[in-house]
Design a protein around this motif. Structure first.
Motif, PDB file in Angstrom:
ATOM      1  N   ILE A 139       0.850  -1.194   0.000  1.00 22.38           N
ATOM      2  CA  ILE A 139       0.000   0.000   0.000  1.00 22.38           C
ATOM      3  C   ILE A 139       0.885   1.242   0.000  1.00 22.38           C
ATOM      4  O   ILE A 139       1.806   1.361   0.819  1.00 22.38           O
ATOM      5  N   GLU A 140       0.601   2.163  -0.911  1.00 23.28           N
ATOM      6  CA  GLU A 140       1.411   3.360  -1.054  1.00 23.28           C
ATOM      7  C   GLU A 140       0.908   4.467  -0.134  1.00 23.28           C
ATOM      8  O   GLU A 140      -0.274   4.775  -0.112  1.00 23.28           O
ATOM      9  N   PRO A 141       1.826   5.101   0.634  1.00 27.35           N
ATOM     10  CA  PRO A 141       1.417   6.296   1.375  1.00 27.35           C
ATOM     11  C   PRO A 141       1.342   7.497   0.434  1.00 27.35           C
ATOM     12  O   PRO A 141       1.898   7.468  -0.669  1.00 27.35           O
ATOM     13  N   PHE A 142       0.680   8.520   0.858  1.00 33.63           N
ATOM     14  CA  PHE A 142       0.566   9.726   0.037  1.00 33.63           C
ATOM     15  C   PHE A 142       1.924  10.391  -0.109  1.00 33.63           C
ATOM     16  O   PHE A 142       2.669  10.551   0.860  1.00 33.63           O
ATOM     17  N   ASN A 143       2.270  10.745  -1.337  1.00 30.95           N
ATOM     18  CA  ASN A 143       3.511  11.461  -1.607  1.00 30.95           C
ATOM     19  C   ASN A 143       3.228  12.953  -1.465  1.00 30.95           C
ATOM     20  O   ASN A 143       2.552  13.555  -2.298  1.00 30.95           O
ATOM     21  N   TYR A 144       3.761  13.546  -0.401  1.00 28.59           N
ATOM     22  CA  TYR A 144       3.408  14.930  -0.096  1.00 28.59           C
ATOM     23  C   TYR A 144       4.005  15.933  -1.069  1.00 28.59           C
ATOM     24  O   TYR A 144       3.718  17.125  -0.983  1.00 28.59           O
ATOM     25  N   LYS A 145       4.811  15.471  -2.016  1.00 28.58           N
ATOM     26  CA  LYS A 145       5.267  16.382  -3.069  1.00 28.58           C
ATOM     27  C   LYS A 145       4.106  16.818  -3.946  1.00 28.58           C
ATOM     28  O   LYS A 145       4.135  17.893  -4.547  1.00 28.58           O
ATOM     29  N   PHE A 146       3.069  15.986  -4.022  1.00 26.67           N
ATOM     30  CA  PHE A 146       1.917  16.340  -4.844  1.00 26.67           C
ATOM     31  C   PHE A 146       1.079  17.446  -4.202  1.00 26.67           C
ATOM     32  O   PHE A 146       0.225  18.040  -4.854  1.00 26.67           O
ATOM     33  N   VAL A 147       1.315  17.706  -2.914  1.00 31.79           N
ATOM     34  CA  VAL A 147       0.583  18.777  -2.249  1.00 31.79           C
ATOM     35  C   VAL A 147       0.855  20.114  -2.924  1.00 31.79           C
ATOM     36  O   VAL A 147       0.005  21.000  -2.979  1.00 31.79           O
ATOM     37  N   ASN A 148       2.056  20.270  -3.462  1.00 31.41           N
ATOM     38  CA  ASN A 148       2.443  21.542  -4.069  1.00 31.41           C
ATOM     39  C   ASN A 148       1.633  21.876  -5.312  1.00 31.41           C
ATOM     40  O   ASN A 148       1.728  22.989  -5.839  1.00 31.41           O
ATOM     41  N   GLN A 149       0.852  20.924  -5.819  1.00 31.34           N
ATOM     42  CA  GLN A 149       0.004  21.216  -6.972  1.00 31.34           C
ATOM     43  C   GLN A 149      -1.264  21.954  -6.568  1.00 31.34           C
ATOM     44  O   GLN A 149      -1.959  22.513  -7.420  1.00 31.34           O
ATOM     45  N   ASP A 150      -1.577  21.984  -5.285  1.00 32.14           N
ATOM     46  CA  ASP A 150      -2.784  22.652  -4.814  1.00 32.14           C
ATOM     47  C   ASP A 150      -2.618  24.167  -4.937  1.00 32.14           C
ATOM     48  O   ASP A 150      -1.610  24.721  -4.474  1.00 32.14           O
ATOM     49  N   PRO A 151      -3.569  24.901  -5.553  1.00 33.21           N
ATOM     50  CA  PRO A 151      -3.412  26.352  -5.754  1.00 33.21           C
ATOM     51  C   PRO A 151      -3.312  27.133  -4.453  1.00 33.21           C
ATOM     52  O   PRO A 151      -2.571  28.120  -4.382  1.00 33.21           O
ATOM     53  N   ILE A 152      -4.040  26.704  -3.423  1.00 33.31           N
ATOM     54  CA  ILE A 152      -3.956  27.406  -2.140  1.00 33.31           C
ATOM     55  C   ILE A 152      -2.573  27.198  -1.524  1.00 33.31           C
ATOM     56  O   ILE A 152      -1.978  28.140  -0.970  1.00 33.31           O
ATOM     57  N   ILE A 153      -2.047  25.972  -1.630  1.00 34.62           N
ATOM     58  CA  ILE A 153      -0.693  25.701  -1.132  1.00 34.62           C
ATOM     59  C   ILE A 153       0.318  26.570  -1.878  1.00 34.62           C
ATOM     60  O   ILE A 153       1.263  27.113  -1.282  1.00 34.62           O
ATOM     61  N   LYS A 154       0.142  26.714  -3.189  1.00 33.19           N
ATOM     62  CA  LYS A 154       1.061  27.547  -3.976  1.00 33.19           C
ATOM     63  C   LYS A 154       1.047  28.985  -3.478  1.00 33.19           C
ATOM     64  O   LYS A 154       2.091  29.623  -3.350  1.00 33.19           O
ATOM     65  N   LEU A 155      -0.151  29.524  -3.207  1.00 34.86           N
ATOM     66  CA  LEU A 155      -0.264  30.899  -2.718  1.00 34.86           C
ATOM     67  C   LEU A 155       0.391  31.049  -1.355  1.00 34.86           C
ATOM     68  O   LEU A 155       1.175  31.982  -1.127  1.00 34.86           O
ATOM     69  N   ILE A 156       0.108  30.096  -0.447  1.00 33.51           N
ATOM     70  CA  ILE A 156       0.686  30.160   0.891  1.00 33.51           C
ATOM     71  C   ILE A 156       2.205  30.060   0.822  1.00 33.51           C
ATOM     72  O   ILE A 156       2.930  30.805   1.497  1.00 33.51           O
ATOM     73  N   THR A 157       2.700  29.152  -0.016  1.00 31.72           N
ATOM     74  CA  THR A 157       4.151  28.969  -0.150  1.00 31.72           C
ATOM     75  C   THR A 157       4.816  30.219  -0.712  1.00 31.72           C
ATOM     76  O   THR A 157       5.882  30.630  -0.247  1.00 31.72           O
ATOM     77  N   THR A 158       4.177  30.840  -1.707  1.00 33.67           N
ATOM     78  CA  THR A 158       4.735  32.060  -2.298  1.00 33.67           C
ATOM     79  C   THR A 158       4.844  33.164  -1.258  1.00 33.67           C
ATOM     80  O   THR A 158       5.880  33.839  -1.146  1.00 33.67           O
TER      81      THR A 158
END
Length: 854
Positions: free
Chosen positions: A533-552
């Motif tokens: 069973i694969e755990p979630f790869n949290y690198k994919f979180v960066n595709q979320d637009p809200i995450i992008k705004l917060i990160t910027t």
């Protein structure tokens, strides 16, 4: 005459089309660069069909990498684990060929096979096909069935055999009489020269090839005139990545001979798009302006406007009238309330950010020349020495921020260089996971009469720990020493992400080499991972637009601490919104899924193998749970299916959850956040690791006293010894007891900074000791400051409180610590220095004081 008259008529202000055309052309001309930038920066959604192996990331370049090395998008690759049952079912077809060739210095061309095995099975010589020239089977206790095979005929000889299992290990003998050999295992061929001036062992390792499957990745790339895409893996071998095709909309594109993808030109001609947009803008503006001019000429009051209106107070900033309609542009009250709300909001955010900043620095106690405590809090400036000490230990937790995330990254980069383990989680039967470093060497022969081996994962390796003595197995060593068990040596082996199955494979080799008297298995809730069973790869979180705004905003320094908390909150929510089959399960959900279906059935087999290993090795062992925070319901759910498995195989397992909850209740003023090793890393902090060490010591005293030996109270204070340091390349040398020399780093790349806010060298003491005086000298030294952390005499662990002493100047500095409570049980020493020339060589002298290990 007619020509001049026509020109006058052409430029006449009475012509209604001239002025609008001029205005429209000027505005259109000004807009052209903006349109060009707009079309250049447009992104295209691209679907990439890719097969990747042993690669973490692939870079998709949308512009020429030679000219624009940063014009790429990172594609995080989904990890491809081989399920345990699949690996263990590999049929290894092995062929060993003695080539009858020798090196120039060799005395012969012999080939000696000591062993051929997988973790599950070993070669049976009676089933091996030895060809025309028979191999000699020679009695030897280290070989399978008590024999090893030798090819000594001086002619080519071959041996073929079938062995079933996961990772394959072939052990050969190197000697002055050995020659060349070719080994082929399932089409994996290796040729090696076994000649060596002295006899030695050569091990060849083979891993089963994974069943690779093509995965679909979605990215967005920027349009550029290059109109192509190039994919570059982060591994040296580009063959590990195969891009099958890419798709834009309904258009599927195949790769060129050089591996690049040529994109349709009409997607990328941003100049033509900008030119067309400018022309359309010109026509639109011209029509609009001419219409307005014509209407205005017929009715001069058709359009009118004024700043503010005549009311007191004004109803709007701008009043616009068109025909018989009037509009209030930016109503005055709305603007006033908006500005007031904006000021209140920004002020509130500033207060929150300032509060978080205070919390980050609240555990620093300043010790000036007057030897008074000062706490960084406006409301506590007048507190007494006792109050300051008490409150500093009960401050609110340090909170994570991008600065702490960078610090955590520096800590682990140091650990990767400092910890001299070998081997990988992917191939656990290979290499040695024993935790060792320059400051903490581990010999194969025990240095004390008794030796305990602790097996684990990142909890043992030390993810996020800047002081290796804070890891729980080191806390166990300290606790045993504190209780008077001086004849026990505690060593440990573990890698980040290791499961019980992988730990078992590694332990099979370690027990033969290091011969422990007892093994402790630290059970963490992700240990049942069998690769199904694969755990979630949290690198994919960066595709979320809200995450992008917060990160910027965070990366640009806009409320970085507050945005880090928002980032963590959003990151926990995003996995639940994504397809679990494609992106994996959220971490806490993933750990529950490990206890279901196929993965759990495989884990049952792993526990059964662990039980067999316990019987065959004859070494006593036990498993101890390691809960990380006080949640009875959650950990009970995770432990309820695991504990019966170990008990069924007669493996002693100690569930310390209830003791952990009772222990935590004594620290209810410390929020859960303080139980992290640092604000950006969720691994257990010193509060928990000290508790683990105490619990393990209690279990050893109660049930395994034969391993501890005789208990002798310490007769003298512990010796000052520094066994760990950061940065890793400090090259600390002990010239005598308490005297050390080192070169202060020229580069700050690996130096830690937090929480004191400036680069420093950290020296970690093997056991906490009393220090009366610290001296620092160097011919190039200009100034230096000193910070200490100490082990609390009541809590018996280092809670992270920092005691800062005044900065001193000169080439020979002395800090008198006599009478300071922090110096009675010093745990870490932190030095920040500046220099007046290029000579950065320093000598540190630690003068012991009176006291014992707390």
């Amino acid at each position: 005459m007619n020509l001049s008259r026509r020109l006058l008529i052409f430029v006449s202000p009475h012509k209604t089309w001239l002025s609008p055309c001029i205005a429209a052309s000027v505005l259109a001309f000004i807009s052209f660069p903006g349109w060009q930038k707009f079309f250049t920066n447009l992104t295209l959604p691209v679907q990439v069909q890719m097969t990747a192996d042993d690669v973490k990331n692939v870079k998709a370049y949308w512009d020429n990498p030679a000219l624009h090395p940063n014009a790429y998008k990172i594609i995080p690759i989904k990890s491809a684990k081989t399920p345990t049952n699949q690996a263990s079912s590999t049929n290894w077809h092995i062929k060993v060929e003695a080539l009858a060739e020798k090196a120039s210095d060799a005395k012969g061309s012999e080939v000696w096979i000591v062993d051929i095995r997988t973790p599950e099975n070993q070669i049976n010589w009676s089933k091996a096909l030895m060809g025309v020239q028979k191999w000699e089977l020679i009695d030897n206790q280290y070989g399978p069935q008590g024999k090893i095979a030798a090819a000594r005929a001086g002619q080519p000889q071959s041996l073929e055999v079938l062995v079933k299992g996961s990772n394959l290990t072939i052990t050969l003998l190197r000697s002055p009489w050995s020659g060349k050999v070719r080994v082929t295992a399932n089409s994996q061929a290796r040729e090696t020269n076994l000649y060596a001036p002295n006899s030695a062992i050569e091990k060849l390792y083979f891993e089963p090839k994974k069943n690779q499957k093509s995965e679909l990745y979605e990215i967005k790339v920027t349009k550029t005139p290059w109109h192509r895409l190039k994919f570059v893996p982060d591994a040296a071998n580009s063959d590990q990545v195969k891009i099958d095709s890419i798709q834009i909309g309904n258009l599927k594109i195949q790769p060129e001979a050089n591996g690049e993808f040529i994109l349709p030109f009409y997607f990328w001609n941003q100049f033509s798009c900008a030119l067309a947009a400018t022309a359309i803008s010109f026509l639109g503006l011209t029509i609009l302006f001419i219409s307005i001019v014509n209407i205005q000429r017929r009715n001069s009051q058709f359009i009118s406007w004024q700043w503010f209106d005549n009311h007191q107070p004004p109803r709007a900033i701008i009043k616009l009238k068109i025909a018989n309609k009037q509009a209030l542009i930016v109503p005055y009250k709305a603007l006033k309330y908006f500005l007031i709300s904006l000021i209140v909001l920004v002020s509130g955010l500033c207060l929150i950010e300032g509060y978080l900043d205070y919390i980050e620095k609240s555990k620093i106690i300043r010790l000036g020349s007057t030897q008074k405590y000062q706490v960084a809090s406006m409301s506590l400036l007048a507190t007494s020495v006792t109050q300051a000490r008490t409150q500093s230990r009960r401050q609110l937790p340090q909170l994570s921020s991008s600065v702490w995330q960078q610090e955590d990254d520096r800590i682990n980069r140091n650990n990767k260089e400092k910890i001299l383990t070998s081997g990988t989680v992917r191939n656990p039967a290979q290499g040695e996971w024993i935790w060792r470093s320059k400051g903490f060497p581990v010999s194969k022969v025990a240095t004390k009469p008794k030796r305990i081996l602790v097996m684990g994962d990142s909890f043992v390796w030390g993810d996020g720990y800047s002081n290796m003595n804070d890891i729980w197995w080191r806390q166990l060593q300290r606790e045993l020493t504190r209780r008077g068990y001086e004849q026990v040596e505690v060593i440990a082996a573990g890698l980040c992400g290791a499961s019980t199955h992988q730990e078992l494979e590694q332990a099979r080799n370690l027990v033969r080499v290091y011969k422990p008297n007892l093994i402790i298995w630290g059970y963490v809730t992700n240990d049942p991972d069998e690769g199904v069973i694969e755990p979630f790869n949290y690198k994919f979180v960066n595709q979320d637009p809200i995450i992008k705004l917060i990160t910027t905003l965070r990366d640009k320094g806009v409320f970085p601490r507050l945005n880090t908390l928002l980032f963590e909150a959003r990151s926990r929510k995003v996995p639940g919104t994504m397809d679990e089959k494609r992106f994996g399960y959220e971490y806490s959900q993933w750990k529950l899924k490990l206890l279901e279906g196929k993965n759990f059935e495989l884990y049952k087999k792993t526990v059964k193998e662990l039980g067999h290993f316990q019987v065959s090795s004859g070494i006593p062992r036990f498993v101890m749970t390691l809960p990380t925070y006080p949640d009875r319901a959650y950990f009970t759910t995770l432990y309820s299916k695991i504990i019966p498995l170990f008990k069924a195989e007669k493996i002693a397992i100690y569930n310390i959850l209830e003791n952990f909850l009772k222990f935590y209740s004594g620290f209810n003023s410390d929020p859960v956040y303080t139980w992290r090793i640092n604000p950006a890393n969720g691994h257990p902090g010193t509060t928990a690791t000290h508790f683990y060490g105490e619990q393990a010591a209690d279990i050893l005293e109660a049930d395994y006293p034969q391993v501890l030996g005789e208990r002798t109270p310490p007769s003298k204070p512990p010796t000052i010894h520094i066994n760990d340091w950061v940065p890793y390349n400090l090259n600390l040398v002990a010239s005598s007891t308490g005297i050390y020399t080192f070169k202060y780093p020229e580069s700050e790349e690996y130096m830690l900074r937090l929480p004191i806010g400036k680069p420093f060298v950290q020296l970690n003491l093997e056991v906490p000791v009393a220090i009366k005086e610290i001296r620092l000298s160097g011919t190039g030294l200009k100034a230096a400051s000193l910070d200490l952390t100490a082990v609390d005499s009541q809590r018996k662990f280092d809670d992270g409180t920092i005691y800062s002493f005044e900065e001193k100047q000169g080439t020979s500095l002395v800090w008198n610590l006599e009478g300071q409570s922090s110096a009675k049980s010093a745990n870490t020493i932190r030095l920040s220095a500046s220099f007046q020339n290029n000579d950065r060589q320093l000598t540190l002298t630690l003068i012991p004081g009176a006291g014992r290990q707390p």
